[in-house]
Design an enzyme around this catalytic site. Structure first.
Site, short mmCIF file in Angstrom:
data_model
loop_
_atom_site.label_atom_id
_atom_site.label_comp_id
_atom_site.label_asym_id
_atom_site.label_seq_id
_atom_site.Cartn_x
_atom_site.Cartn_y
_atom_site.Cartn_z
N TYR A 133 58.20 45.57 17.61
CA TYR A 133 58.48 44.67 16.49
C TYR A 133 59.99 44.43 16.39
CZ TYR A 133 58.17 42.33 12.02
OH TYR A 133 58.25 41.41 11.03
N SER A 186 54.24 38.17 15.04
CA SER A 186 55.21 37.65 14.08
C SER A 186 56.62 37.77 14.67
CB SER A 186 55.07 38.39 12.74
OG SER A 186 55.74 37.70 11.72
N ASP A 219 47.96 29.72 9.21
CA ASP A 219 49.14 30.59 9.09
C ASP A 219 50.27 29.78 8.47
OD1 ASP A 219 51.23 32.34 9.27
OD2 ASP A 219 50.85 32.91 11.35
N HIS A 235 48.15 34.58 8.79
CA HIS A 235 49.10 35.42 9.50
C HIS A 235 48.52 36.79 9.84
CE1 HIS A 235 53.14 35.90 10.95
NE2 HIS A 235 53.32 37.01 10.28
#
Length: 718
Positions: A481, A561, A645, A680
């Protein structure tokens, strides 16, 4: 038009056909034609083409047709993977176990949620008193036939007789708020609409505060929203009568504003922010109708919030002059930082405190693993809380008068369990353990530290079956991430468990940009230092290869993301690193991300193309959409996104897929899987989640050369 060449080994004879591009005998998969337009933007005198700008229009018939045609190709490919159904069935079987939440008390009832196993949404139950009969309270599975309408926030009035809850339709961040009489379970008011990025905070039993934006012009799924507002809804009135509390004036304009009422109903706390990092801190005395807002912090240079209150004493969590956070106390009559007194001082480890039963729990991260200490409200250390093992503890929260708190414990090989904690004695006992058909004793999880490009030491957890043969041929998912101060701590996942059952390795590094080592670690992965995050991830992959855990042919990189950006950047910078790339709901157009919905609020981490010529050039230098090159063999790529999203709009993924399909050389597939009625990720129905995992793992293993599942024949590869 590009032609993708794929040979499927399905146990039946293949149809031979001649491919004019490379003379291979194959099944042909043809990408849909994606038209180009002559859109050009100019940044600091530099022209940048945007040939797929038209895909940003989520309401157009052309975009809708493109989505459908891409899904036809993608699902046509996925359906031919011979073990896709087996993966789906194993996921369903392992997922099918009862999961519950810790109980909590509101008014006369104790509530908890439960999922019987394969229910799309968890169901809330309750009982009255210790010996009451358990009854169904609220079943979100009844909100829609297909399970795509989910429950968001829940909030009870002071006396527990009323509850307000929000719902999301199709995965959108836009919410509706419904008010219920909990005794009769009947809805008592009209539904509030157009609510977004909002908590629900009651004032006594009279009404509640919530946040929203004005309805945007154009598409509500992609139009920019940048002026958040706080409203107060008084029971018995309609939404058009709701009182605007904060955010209406030009000087009060912020992208995100959250409001909460302290447990004693004495103060309204407002935290305006323009980005996902840094906030102002404002309070209002609700005991005095004539009181004004009092500013505790009038800038957004720190992350600060009120943890609790006792009388006029405020307990504040802050990283102001304390990058790893501290707890301070101050009197509300003069609450400026010059009057703060340290209650729990900053340490070398990141602090995340909570309160319950009249105590403060200091949760520290030590190399991404949990340690919890208990303190009294005068700052006196009470005890170290013994945890069940090495992993992640969460919870330790409750009302002041409750003498029992609950906490969750998990790690990468231990399914989440719930423990009951006596706040006075410090004793913990098991409250609930899952009955899942996964034997943790067969697996191991080890932390290593590797060296990134600039010499920084980065931790990584590597989890797999015991007795692993480091032969360089183990299918491996490297997941990352690296942004927004978010920490990746050990946490059990059914999807990960199925991957490891197949002999797969799960490797999760704690990249810079995250919050594992405080503000400095976060800042080291932002703006002009964002490349550090990509370098950390690349170095993680190289460590796994150098140490024979895997090799490039058996490595997949995955993230969602901001992690989707990570995968997109790494696969375009180092297309040779991994065989498979799995960017999910990614931020992939770094020159335009801030023009959609609340994207401008991510500027603290990214900067924007309008900030300066230097920032524009830096962003363009790694923006995945702008760095796909001709005649490069990129990894086999499965891009995933949702058509609803409105956090990271699907146009990012659409444009990246179009670029890759146009320029990819070689035979590796470039596909995009677009989930309908999905956003999302939050609230995604279990059924859809299982299908997504089956497709992702099926695609990954197939493109690593597996023709049957690795657990059935470890040596069977092309």
């Amino acid at each position: 038009m590009k032609i993708l060449v794929i040979v499927f080994f399905t146990g039946i004879s293949l149809v031979s056909c001649k491919n004019p591009l490379n003379e291979k005998t194959s099944n042909l998969v043809t990408y849909p034609v994606t038209k180009t337009v002559d859109t050009v933007d100019t940044y600091f005198g530099v022209e940048v083409k945007d040939p797929y700008r038209w895909l940003e229009d989520d309401r157009s018939a052309e975009t809708e047709a493109w989505v459908k045609s891409q899904n036809v190709v993608t699902y046509g490919y996925l359906e031919k993977i011979p073990f896709r159904t087996e993966l789906k069935e194993r996921l369903k079987n392992l997922w099918n176990y009862e999961r519950i939440s810790a109980p909590f008390t509101e008014g006369d009832y104790t509530y908890f949620s439960k999922n019987a196993g394969l229910q799309n949404q968890s169901v809330y139950y309750r009982k009255k008193g210790e010996d009451g009969e358990t009854e169904l309270f609220l079943d979100p599975n009844t909100f829609s036939e297909d399970g795509t309408t989910s429950l968001g926030a829940m909030s009870f009035s002071d006396n527990g007789k009323l509850m307000a809850y929000s719902i999301s339709e199709g995965g959108s961040d836009w919410r509706k708020i419904v008010v219920m009489d909990v005794e009769t379970k009947s809805l008592i008011e009209d539904t509030l609409v157009d609510v977004k990025f909002s908590s629900i905070s009651w004032y006594k039993n009279e009404g509640f505060y919530y946040s929203s934006y004005d309805k945007p012009k154009g598409s509500e799924l992609s139009a920019k929203t940048d002026q958040h507002k706080i409203y107060y809804h008084e029971l018995g009135t309609t939404q058009d009568q709701d009182q605007l509390i904060y955010g209406g004036a030009p000087e009060e304009k912020h992208r995100y504003i959250y409001a909460g009422v302290t447990e004693d109903n004495r103060y309204l706390v407002i935290t305006p922010r323009n980005s996902t990092t840094g906030n102002k801190l404002i309070i209002k005395d609700l005991t005095n109708p004539q009181s004004e807002f009092v500013s505790i912090l009038d800038d957004t240079e720190s992350d600060s919030y009120i943890l609790d209150t006792r009388g006029s004493t405020l307990f504040i969590v802050t990283n102001l002059n304390a990058p790893n956070k501290r707890v301070v106390s101050v009197d509300a009559s003069d609450p400026g930082p010059e009057n703060w007194t340290d209650l729990i001082p900053e340490t070398e480890n990141v602090l995340t405190p909570s309160t319950g039963g009249g105590y403060i729990y200091a949760h520290y991260m030590i190399d991404a693993k949990s340690q919890v200490k208990q303190y009294s409200y005068d700052g006196t250390f009470v005890r170290d809380i013994k945890l069940p093992g090495i992993g992640t503890a969460s919870g330790f929260g409750g009302k002041k008068e409750e003498k029992t708190d609950y906490f969750y414990f998990t790690n990468y090989i231990t399914p989440t369990s719930i423990f009951k904690f006596n706040v006075d004695t410090g004793e913990s006992v098991s409250h609930w353990k899952p009955g899942i058909a996964f034997n943790s004793d067969e697996y191991e999880s080890n932390q290593v530290f590797y060296t990134s490009k600039d010499g920084t030491k980065v931790p990584m957890m590597i989890t797999h079956k015991k007795g692993l043969d480091r032969n360089g041929k183990n299918p491996t998912i490297l997941y990352g991430y690296g942004g927004f101060n978010i920490s990746l701590t050990p946490n059990f996942s059914i999807g990960n468990a199925v991957w490891m059952e197949q002999g797969g390795i799960l490797a999760i590094p704690n990249l810079r940009g995250g919050g594992e080592y405080g503000k400095a670690w976060h800042t080291a992965g932002t703006k002009m230092q964002k490349q550090n995050v990509f370098d950390d991830f690349i170095a993680a992959g190289e460590y796994l290869i150098e140490n024979q855990y895997t090799s490039s042919d058996y490595l997949a990189i995955r993230g969602g993301s901001n992690g989707g950006l990570l995968v997109g950047a790494v696969m375009t910078q180092r297309p040779d690193l991994a065989r498979v790339a799995l960017p999910a709901v990614g931020v992939l157009d770094m020159l335009r991300y801030h023009t959609f919905t609340a994207g401008a609020g991510w500027a603290y981490d990214y900067g924007t193309a309008e900030d300066s010529k230097e920032m524009f050039e830096y962003l363009k230098g790694y923006s995945p959409v702008h760095n796909v090159k001709e005649d490069v063999e990129y990894p086999a790529t499965l891009i995933t996104t949702g058509d609803h999203d409105d956090r990271v709009v699907p146009a990012h993924s659409f444009k990246f897929a179009a670029e890759l399909q146009d320029k990819q050389s070689g035979d590796h597939p470039t596909l995009i899987r677009i989930e309908t009625d999905a956003g999302h990720g939050a609230g995604t129905p279990v059924s859809k989640t299982i299908e997504q995992y089956a497709d992702i793992y099926g695609f990954t293993l197939y493109n690593m050369g597996f023709r049957i599942l690795p657990s059935k024949a470890d040596d069977f590869k092309d």
